[in-house]
Design a protein around this motif. Structure first.
Motif, PDB file in Angstrom:
ATOM      1  N   PRO A   1       0.827  -1.204   0.000  1.00 43.48           N
ATOM      2  CA  PRO A   1       0.000   0.000   0.000  1.00 43.48           C
ATOM      3  C   PRO A   1       0.860   1.253   0.000  1.00 43.48           C
ATOM      4  N   ARG A   2       0.327   2.287  -0.605  1.00 37.03           N
ATOM      5  CA  ARG A   2       1.059   3.545  -0.683  1.00 37.03           C
ATOM      6  C   ARG A   2       0.770   4.437   0.517  1.00 37.03           C
ATOM      7  N   TRP A   3      -0.349   4.205   1.201  1.00 38.95           N
ATOM      8  CA  TRP A   3      -0.727   5.017   2.347  1.00 38.95           C
ATOM      9  C   TRP A   3      -0.982   4.111   3.534  1.00 38.95           C
ATOM     10  N   PRO A   4      -0.647   4.566   4.725  1.00 35.97           N
ATOM     11  CA  PRO A   4      -0.822   3.698   5.901  1.00 35.97           C
ATOM     12  C   PRO A   4      -2.251   3.632   6.426  1.00 35.97           C
ATOM     13  N   THR A   5      -3.130   4.550   6.014  1.00 38.49           N
ATOM     14  CA  THR A   5      -4.479   4.584   6.556  1.00 38.49           C
ATOM     15  C   THR A   5      -5.502   4.197   5.502  1.00 38.49           C
ATOM     16  N   ILE A   6      -6.720   3.931   5.951  1.00 33.87           N
ATOM     17  CA  ILE A   6      -7.781   3.567   5.022  1.00 33.87           C
ATOM     18  C   ILE A   6      -8.272   4.777   4.236  1.00 33.87           C
ATOM     19  N   ASP A   7      -7.861   5.973   4.634  1.00 37.34           N
ATOM     20  CA  ASP A   7      -8.278   7.193   3.946  1.00 37.34           C
ATOM     21  C   ASP A   7      -7.556   7.410   2.630  1.00 37.34           C
TER      22      ASP A   7
ATOM     23  N   LEU B   1      -9.292   0.678  27.667  1.00 36.34           N
ATOM     24  CA  LEU B   1     -10.037   1.203  26.532  1.00 36.34           C
ATOM     25  C   LEU B   1      -9.739   0.354  25.294  1.00 36.34           C
ATOM     26  N   PRO B   2     -10.119  -0.921  25.319  1.00 34.05           N
ATOM     27  CA  PRO B   2      -9.733  -1.800  24.211  1.00 34.05           C
ATOM     28  C   PRO B   2     -10.384  -1.442  22.883  1.00 34.05           C
ATOM     29  N   TRP B   3     -11.449  -0.629  22.896  1.00 33.89           N
ATOM     30  CA  TRP B   3     -12.025  -0.238  21.611  1.00 33.89           C
ATOM     31  C   TRP B   3     -11.067   0.664  20.833  1.00 33.89           C
ATOM     32  N   LEU B   4     -10.135   1.320  21.515  1.00 32.75           N
ATOM     33  CA  LEU B   4      -9.116   2.085  20.795  1.00 32.75           C
ATOM     34  C   LEU B   4      -8.193   1.163  20.018  1.00 32.75           C
ATOM     35  N   TRP B   5      -7.969  -0.027  20.527  1.00 33.64           N
ATOM     36  CA  TRP B   5      -7.206  -1.015  19.766  1.00 33.64           C
ATOM     37  C   TRP B   5      -7.972  -1.413  18.515  1.00 33.64           C
ATOM     38  N   ALA B   6      -9.286  -1.548  18.638  1.00 32.05           N
ATOM     39  CA  ALA B   6     -10.107  -1.895  17.469  1.00 32.05           C
ATOM     40  C   ALA B   6     -10.084  -0.756  16.447  1.00 32.05           C
ATOM     41  N   VAL B   7     -10.159   0.478  16.917  1.00 31.53           N
ATOM     42  CA  VAL B   7     -10.080   1.635  16.013  1.00 31.53           C
ATOM     43  C   VAL B   7      -8.723   1.668  15.326  1.00 31.53           C
ATOM     44  N   ASN B   8      -7.678   1.376  16.066  1.00 29.75           N
ATOM     45  CA  ASN B   8      -6.323   1.353  15.502  1.00 29.75           C
ATOM     46  C   ASN B   8      -6.227   0.309  14.391  1.00 29.75           C
TER      47      ASN B   8
ATOM     48  N   VAL C   1      -1.926  -1.344   6.730  1.00 32.28           N
ATOM     49  CA  VAL C   1      -0.681  -1.742   7.389  1.00 32.28           C
ATOM     50  C   VAL C   1      -0.843  -3.128   8.002  1.00 32.28           C
ATOM     51  N   LEU C   2      -1.981  -3.395   8.593  1.00 27.04           N
ATOM     52  CA  LEU C   2      -2.221  -4.692   9.224  1.00 27.04           C
ATOM     53  C   LEU C   2      -2.331  -5.799   8.184  1.00 27.04           C
ATOM     54  N   ARG C   3      -2.885  -5.478   7.048  1.00 24.28           N
ATOM     55  CA  ARG C   3      -3.109  -6.477   6.007  1.00 24.28           C
ATOM     56  C   ARG C   3      -1.829  -6.891   5.296  1.00 24.28           C
ATOM     57  N   ASN C   4      -0.892  -5.973   5.141  1.00 26.86           N
ATOM     58  CA  ASN C   4       0.326  -6.256   4.397  1.00 26.86           C
ATOM     59  C   ASN C   4       1.506  -6.311   5.364  1.00 26.86           C
ATOM     60  N   SER C   5       2.179  -7.427   5.420  1.00 25.25           N
ATOM     61  CA  SER C   5       3.256  -7.617   6.392  1.00 25.25           C
ATOM     62  C   SER C   5       4.544  -6.887   6.012  1.00 25.25           C
TER      63      SER C   5
ATOM     64  N   PRO D   1       6.925  -0.777   8.605  1.00 26.36           N
ATOM     65  CA  PRO D   1       7.266  -1.596   9.786  1.00 26.36           C
ATOM     66  C   PRO D   1       7.206  -0.819  11.103  1.00 26.36           C
ATOM     67  N   SER D   2       7.462   0.493  11.082  1.00 23.15           N
ATOM     68  CA  SER D   2       7.409   1.246  12.338  1.00 23.15           C
ATOM     69  C   SER D   2       5.977   1.372  12.843  1.00 23.15           C
ATOM     70  N   ILE D   3       5.020   1.489  11.950  1.00 23.80           N
ATOM     71  CA  ILE D   3       3.616   1.592  12.334  1.00 23.80           C
ATOM     72  C   ILE D   3       3.040   0.209  12.621  1.00 23.80           C
ATOM     73  N   ARG D   4       3.472  -0.758  11.851  1.00 24.21           N
ATOM     74  CA  ARG D   4       2.931  -2.126  11.947  1.00 24.21           C
ATOM     75  C   ARG D   4       3.102  -2.713  13.339  1.00 24.21           C
ATOM     76  N   ARG D   5       4.180  -2.378  13.991  1.00 22.75           N
ATOM     77  CA  ARG D   5       4.444  -2.886  15.341  1.00 22.75           C
ATOM     78  C   ARG D   5       3.293  -2.540  16.293  1.00 22.75           C
ATOM     79  N   TYR D   6       2.811  -1.306  16.225  1.00 18.83           N
ATOM     80  CA  TYR D   6       1.737  -0.861  17.115  1.00 18.83           C
ATOM     81  C   TYR D   6       0.378  -1.410  16.681  1.00 18.83           C
TER      82      TYR D   6
END
Length: 146
Positions: free
Chosen positions: A36-42, A67-74, A81-85, A89-94
């Motif tokens: 992906p070219r952008w890290p967010t769904i936007d 506040l585990p729903w913040l993990w879901a929002v993340n 980022v989550l879909r592509n391994s 890599p700096s964002i993927r860790r979180y």
């Protein structure tokens, strides 16, 4: 007749193509297509990579404040980022940490709710009357005010 043939050929050339544009220099197995070219769904309207790192880190850390729903929002916001391994890599860790935390929190809350609702009085015995919420109002005398 000749003119109608020209019109038909010119009208077909003006119509937009329904086929996706393909770059002949990129093979279908190229990593440029999968990454992906952008890290967010936007997409291009979203955050830059530096801002994305800050937000992903904040959502991850605030998720530990119960506040585990913040993990879901993340996980949702940084889905590319989550879909592509191989991407960001700096964002993927979180984001992966948020996915793991949200999964664990969901399992814990679901198992507690199912144990409490399915087990009920048979599982908890006389302690059940002190645990259920509909008896709390009676115990504190809050039901007589109406």
């Amino acid at each position: 007749m000749e003119r109608s043939g020209e019109e038909s050929s010119s009208s077909t050339s003006r119509e937009p193509s329904l086929l996706p544009l393909q770059n002949p220099n990129i093979s279908p197995n190229s990593s440029a297509i999968r990454r992906p070219r952008w890290p967010t769904i936007d997409g291009p309207l979203g955050l830059s990579e530096e801002e994305s790192l800050k937000y992903a880190r904040r959502f991850y850390k605030f998720g530990f404040l119960l506040l585990p729903w913040l993990w879901a929002v993340n996980c949702f916001y940084f889905w590319p980022v989550l879909r592509n391994s191989q991407s960001f890599p700096s964002i993927r860790r979180y984001v992966v940490g948020s996915a793991i935390g949200f999964s664990i929190a969901t399992i814990l809350v679901s198992s507690w709710a199912l144990t409490f609702s399915i087990g009920g009085e048979h599982l908890f015995g006389p302690l059940w009357n002190k645990l259920v919420m509909y008896n709390v109002a009676d115990q504190w005398g809050l039901t007589g005010w109406m």
